[in-house]
Design an enzyme around this catalytic site. Structure first.
Site, short mmCIF file in Angstrom:
data_model
loop_
_atom_site.label_atom_id
_atom_site.label_comp_id
_atom_site.label_asym_id
_atom_site.label_seq_id
_atom_site.Cartn_x
_atom_site.Cartn_y
_atom_site.Cartn_z
N LEU A 114 0.78 -2.07 -2.89
CA LEU A 114 2.00 -2.64 -2.31
C LEU A 114 1.78 -2.99 -0.83
CD1 LEU A 114 4.69 -0.26 -3.82
CD2 LEU A 114 4.20 -2.61 -4.50
N ASP A 130 -0.01 4.17 -3.60
CA ASP A 130 0.60 2.96 -4.18
C ASP A 130 -0.47 2.05 -4.77
OD1 ASP A 130 -0.51 2.37 -1.69
OD2 ASP A 130 0.84 0.68 -1.36
#
Length: 883
Positions: A358, A400
Site C-alpha cells: 500500500l 502491508d
C-alpha cells in the site's frame, strides 16, 4: 494331529452313520418346504432381518438355498474329513454378511423340527430315538464348525482393522516429524497399509488439477508399474466419485471402467476414496486380491483415512495462515509457486507473480493507531480475495506487503482484468472507526515462462519490479511495473540496499573461515578440507546463504580472494604441526572470469610458498561458466599454474551437463541436497550410481556432500564414492581445531551392515548380473555367482515378500546358468523380479524397523514381539541361505 482330524474323531459312531444313511432320502424329501421355513425365519431374526433388507431378492434366495443345500450335504457326508472346512467357510460367510451366530443355532432347531415330522412318519419306533440322537450330534458338530469359522473371520477382521489403525498411527507420526501435510500423510499411509494387511496388494494416491486434465499418480506401492491410462476429469466415472464417499469395483465385473482393466489378474477388487486437496481433486485407491474384502472389514474403517487426511490438511492450512487476515502466509508461498510452475509447464499457460504493498499505509497507523491499521488490512484482505479467480491466490508476507499468484492465463488481457479488480479493491475508500481513509497501491509483476526463473527468482524479480513501481510513483502510467530483465539484472530491492551496505562493511575485518574435512573412503584418511566463509556480525556468525545474495560481484571476488589467502596461511600452520592438507575454496563462475585472477593466485601462492596443487578452486556450475566465451581459456590458465579445479554443486544446472565434459576439471562435487536426502529418497541411489559412472567416464574425482548421518556415509562408501563430506564425517570448525579433529579420528563410513549400504550393494549386484545377461554370459562359475548375489543375504530383517522374491531370483539364476531358458525370457523375468524386489526393499528402508546387525545367516528370533507378516521368517531365510 490337526484340528480337522480331532474334529472327525469326535464324529458320529458307526450306528448313527448307518441310520442317517438309511433314512437320508426321507429326511431331505421336502426341501421346498424347508426353504420357505428358512426364509421366514431369516426375516424374523433380529440380526438376519436387517441383512435381508440390504440384499436383492436373488441374493436372499441364494442365501437360503445355500443353507438348505448345506443341510442336505451334511446328511450325505456325515462329518467326513472335508466337512469341517466347508462348515467353517459357511460360518465365515455369515460373519461377512453381518448375521450373528445365534442364527446358526436357530437353523439347527429348524432342521430338527423339519426332520422330526419325517421321523414320525417314516421311521420305525425302535429306531427313532437313536436316529434323533445321531441327528442332534450331527447338527451340534456342524454348529461348532460354523462357529469356529465365524470366530476365525472375526479374528481376521479384528487383525485387519488393527493393522489399519497401526498404519494410521505410524503415518500420522511420520507426518508429525516431517511436517509434510495431507499429501505426505497419504503417501505414508499408502506404504504403511500394505505392510501387515496381506490381502491388500496395491495402494496409490493420485490428483487431478482440473476437469480437463487426466489423473496424475503421485505415489504407488505394492505392484510393479502398470500401463494404466487414467481418464480426464470429464470422464463420466469421476462424477460418480464426486457423489459417493467410496466406490468399490469388482475387477471381474464386465462393467468395470476400461482404465482399470490392466489391474485384472493382480487384484480382485478396488476401492476408491475421494479426497479434497486444495485446488485439486484427489483420490486414494486401494486394491485387494480377496473379493468382498472391503465389505468384510467395513468401509467405515477405511473412510477414517480420508477424514483424517482432511484434519491433517486443516491443521496444515492453519499453520499456513496469517492470524490477522486469515490469508495464506509466507510458509504457504514456496510450495504453491512450485505447483504453479509445474501446472504452467503442463498446461502450456502463463502465470503471473506480483508483489504488492500500500501507498500511504504508515500515515494511517501514525494518525489513527495500529488497531485501525489492522482493520484496514483485514478489510483489504477480504476485498483482494473477492477480486481474484478461483485459480488465483493472495498471500500476506507481513505488514502491508502481499503476493499474488495468478494462474491459467491465456494472454495479457486475462491478467489485465485481474489487475483492474486488484487496483479498485485497494483504492476504494475504507470506512473504519468513523473515518474515511484513502490509500493507494503499488505492484511489481513478473510473468512465467517469459521469466523462466525458479520460484525464488520469480519472487525476487517481482520484488525488484515493486521497487521500481515505488520509485516512479509520481510518473508511472499504471499502478504496476512489469519486471524487465535488461533493466533490472543485478538489482536488489530497497531493504536489500541497506543489507548490501552492512555486509560490504563486514568484509574488511569480520571474515571468519571454518574448515570441513573431506574423507577419502579408500584410505580412511582426511587429505583435504573445504574452506567455508562466515561473516561475524556482532555476536552472530552469518552463513553464506544469508549474506551472499546481497553482495555485489566485486564483493564476492574480494571475499573469495581473502578466504584463499587465509587458507594458504592456515596450510603452513598445519604443516608445522605435522598435518599435510590441501584446501578447497569456493569461487563463483563470474569471479573465475576476472581477467587477472591467474596472476593474483600466482602471487598469493608464491608469497605463502605453498605448491599450487594443494589449492582446489570449487567453481559453481552455472550459465556464466557455460556461456562465457573465454571460460575455457581462464580455466586452462589456472591449470597451467597447477591449481586443481572442481565443478561445485553438480546437478543444480544440469542443462549444461553435456558441455561440462569439455572443461578441464579435476573433480566434480555433487550438490549436498542430494546426499542428505538419500534416507528419505532411496531411489536416488540409482542417480548416484549413474553420476559415479559419469565421473569415471570423464576421468575426474567425484566428491559427494551431505553425508549427514552414518547410514548415508556408509551407503556412499559402499557405492564406491572415494571422497565424502558431511556432518557424519566431521562438522566445519575453525582452523586451529582441525588437528584435534584429525587426532580424534573421523567416521570412515565402513559400517557395511547399514541397511542403506546393503541396498546400494544390492543395486550394484543387480547391475552386474544384468550386464552379464545382456552380454549373454550365462555359464558362470558357482563362486562368481555367489559373490554377485552375496549382498542379498545381508538384507534383513525382511518381509515375506522380500524373502520370496529373493528365493525366486536365486532359482531364476540357477535356471539361467543351466541354460534351460532363452536369453530374452531370462532377461525379461530378471528385470521383473529385480524391479519388484527393489521396490520392496525401498519400502522397508522408508518404513521398516531394521536390526543393525549383519544378516549373514538365519535371522535369530528376539524376545520382542514380532509384527504379523514377519513371524517364523528365520526358518524361511535359513532355507533361502542354503538354496
Amino acid at each position: 494331529m490337526t484340528h480337522d482330524h480331532a474334529f472327525c474323531e469326535r464324529g458320529l459312531p458307526p450306528q448313527g452313520r448307518t441310520l442317517i444313511a438309511q433314512y437320508r432320502t426321507h429326511l431331505t424329501h421336502h426341501d421346498e418346504a424347508l426353504t420357505e421355513i428358512f426364509h421366514a425365519s431369516l426375516g424374523q431374526h433380529p440380526s438376519a432381518g436387517p441383512v435381508l433388507q440390504q440384499l436383492s431378492p436373488e441374493q436372499v434366495v441364494a442365501l437360503v438355498q445355500q443353507q438348505v443345500e448345506h443341510a442336505g450335504a451334511l446328511l450325505a457326508h456325515r462329518l467326513d474329513p472335508g466337512w469341517p472346512a466347508q462348515s467353517r467357510r459357511f460360518g465365515a460367510r455369515l460373519h461377512s454378511l453381518g448375521v450373528d451366530p445365534t442364527w446358526m443355532a436357530r437353523l439347527s432347531c429348524l432342521h430338527q423340527e423339519a426332520w422330526e415330522e419325517r421321523i414320525a412318519a417314516r421311521v420305525p419306533h425302535a429306531e427313532r430315538e437313536p436316529l434323533r440322537g445321531a441327528l442332534r450330534h450331527l447338527l451340534m458338530e456342524d454348529v461348532i464348525a460354523q462357529m469356529e469359522g465365524y470366530g476365525q473371520a472375526l479374528r481376521q477382521v479384528d487383525h485387519d482393522r488393527s493393522s489399519l489403525y497401526t498404519a494410521l498411527i505410524r503415518s500420522l507420526s511420520l507426518g508429525l516429524h516431517q511436517r509434510s501435510g495431507m499429501e505426505g500423510f497419504i503417501d505414508a499411509m499408502c506404504g504403511e497399509i500394505l505392510v501387515h494387511n496381506i490381502a491388500l496388494k496395491w495402494s496409490s494416491y493420485a490428483v487431478m488439477d482440473g476437469d480437463s486434465e487426466p489423473l496424475q499418480l503421485r505415489c504407488s506401492y505394492g505392484l510393479p508399474p502398470l500401463p494404466l491410462v487414467f481418464p480426464a476429469g470429464s470422464d463420466p466415472c469421476w462424477q460418480e466419485f464426486r457423489e459417493e464417499p467410496v466406490i468399490i469395483y469388482s475387477l471381474h465385473d464386465d462393467a468395470v471402467p476400461k482404465w482399470l482393466i490392466p489391474l485384472r489378474g493382480s487384484l480382485a477388487e478396488l476401492a476408491i476414496f475421494p479426497l479434497t486437496s486444495g485446488l485439486q481433486c484427489a483420490f486414494w485407491m486401494l486394491g485387494s486380491e480377496e473379493s468382498g474384502y472391503f465389505q468384510r472389514v467395513g468401509t467405515e474403517h477405511f473412510l477414517l483415512i480420508p477424514r483424517m487426511a482432511q484434519i491433517v490438511s486443516s491443521l496444515q492450512q492453519q499453520a499456513l495462515r496469517d492470524p490477522l487476515t486469515s490469508l495464506p502466509n509466507r510458509a504457504y508461498l514456496a510450495p504453491r509457486m512450485e505447483e504453479a510452475i509445474a501446472r504452467s509447464q503442463r498446461q502450456e499457460r502463463l502465470f503471473a507473480v506480483g508483489v504488492f504493498d500500500l501507498d500511504g499505509f504508515k500515515p494511517v497507523n501514525d494518525t489513527y493507531g495500529h488497531s485501525v491499521g489492522d482493520l484496514l488490512l483485514q478489510e483489504l484482505a477480504w476485498r483482494l480475495q473477492n477480486s481474484l479467480r478461483t485459480s488465483d491466490a493472495v498471500v500476506r508476507l507481513g505488514g502491508d506487503e502481499f503476493v499474488f499468484i495468478c494462474e491459467d492465463l491465456g494472454s495479457w488481457a486475462d491478467l489485465e482484468m485481474v489487475l483492474e479488480r486488484i487496483q479498485r479493491a485497494a483504492e476504494k475508500p475504507f470506512f473504519l472507526a468513523g473515518h474515511e481513509i484513502h490509500v493507494g497501491a503499488s505492484l511489481g509483476l513478473t510473468i512465467y515462462p517469459f521469466d523462466d526463473s525458479p520460484a525464488r527468482g520469480l519472487l525476487h524479480h517481482a520484488d525488484l519490479a515493486l521497487y521500481a513501481a515505488k520509485a516512479t510513483k509520481m510518473t508511472r502510467e499504471h499502478f504496476y511495473v512489469l519486471y524487465d530483465r535488461s533493466k533490472n539484472e543485478g538489482g536488489i530491492s530497497s531493504p536489500g540496499i541497506a543489507k548490501r551496505q552492512q555486509y560490504h562493511s563486514l568484509l574488511d575485518n569480520h571474515i571468519v573461515v571454518h574448515y570441513q574435512p573431506i574423507l577419502n573412503t579408500d584410505t580412511g584418511m582426511v587429505q583435504e578440507v573445504e574452506a567455508l566463509a562466515r561473516l561475524r556480525d556482532r555476536e552472530r556468525l552469518l552463513p553464506p546463504e544469508e549474506f551472499l545474495p546481497y553482495l555485489s560481484q566485486a564483493d564476492r571476488n574480494i571475499l573469495s580472494l581473502k578466504v584463499i589467502e587465509r587458507s594458504l596461511s592456515q596450510i603452513k600452520t598445519w604443516d608445522v604441526l605435522g598435518f599435510s592438507l590441501s584446501v578447497a575454496v569456493n569461487i563463483d563462475a563470474a569471479g573465475l572470469l576476472e581477467e587477472n585472477l591467474a596472476e593474483i593466485l600466482q602471487r598469493l601462492l608464491a608469497d605463502a610458498q605453498i605448491p599450487a596443487s594443494r589449492l582446489t578452486l570449487e567453481i559453481m556450475e552455472g550459465k556464466e561458466l557455460l556461456d562465457g566465451e573465454n571460460a575455457q581459456a581462464h580455466l586452462l590458465a589456472l591449470k597451467r599454474l597447477g591449481v586443481r579445479l572442481a565443478l561445485n554443486d553438480l546437478g543444480t544446472a544440469y542443462e549444461g551437463l553435456g558441455r561440462l565434459k569439455d572443461f578441464p576439471f579435476d573433480a566434480v562435487k555433487l550438490d549436498k541436497s542430494f546426499g542428505m536426502n538419500l534416507e528419505k529418497r532411496p531411489r536416488d541411489v540409482h542417480f548416484l550410481l549413474s553420476v559415479i559412472d559419469l565421473a569415471q567416464s570423464w576421468g575426474v574425482d567425484l566428491i559427494v556432500e551431505g553425508a549427514h548421518s552414518p547410514a548415508i556415509l556408509s551407503a556412499l562408501s559402499a557405492a564406491g564414492v572415494h571422497h565424502v563430506q558431511g556432518y557424519a564425517v566431521a562438522e566445519p570448525v575453525p582452523g586451529q581445531q582441525i588437528p584435534q579433529v584429525l587426532r580424534s579420528g573421523v567416521n570412515t563410513g565402513k559400517q557395511d551392515n547399514e541397511v542403506l549400504a546393503v541396498y546400494v550393494s544390492y543395486l550394484m549386484a543387480m547391475r552386474s548380473i544384468r550386464n552379464l545377461l545382456v552380454q549373454n554370459i550365462y555359464h558362470l562359475p558357482a563362486e562368481v555367482l555367489r559373490s554377485i548375489l552375496r549382498p542379498l543375504s545381508k538384507i534383513g530383517p525382511v518381509t515375506r515378500r522380500i524373502l520370496r522374491l529373493q528365493i525366486h531370483l536365486r532359482r531364476l539364476m540357477k535356471v539361467i546358468v543351466a541354460g534351460t531358458i532363452s536369453p530374452t525370457d531370462g532377461l525379461h523375468e530378471f528385470d521383473g523380479i529385480a524391479r519388484a524386489l527393489t521396490e520392496e526393499i525401498e519400502r522397508a528402508i522408508l518404513y521398516g524397523d531394521h536390526d543393525k546387525s549383519p544378516q549373514t545367516g538365519p535371522v535369530q528370533p528376539t524376545a520382542a514381539p514380532v509384527p504379523a507378516g514377519r513371524i517364523n521368517l528365520h526358518r524361511e531365510q535359513a532355507a533361502y541361505a542354503h538354496q
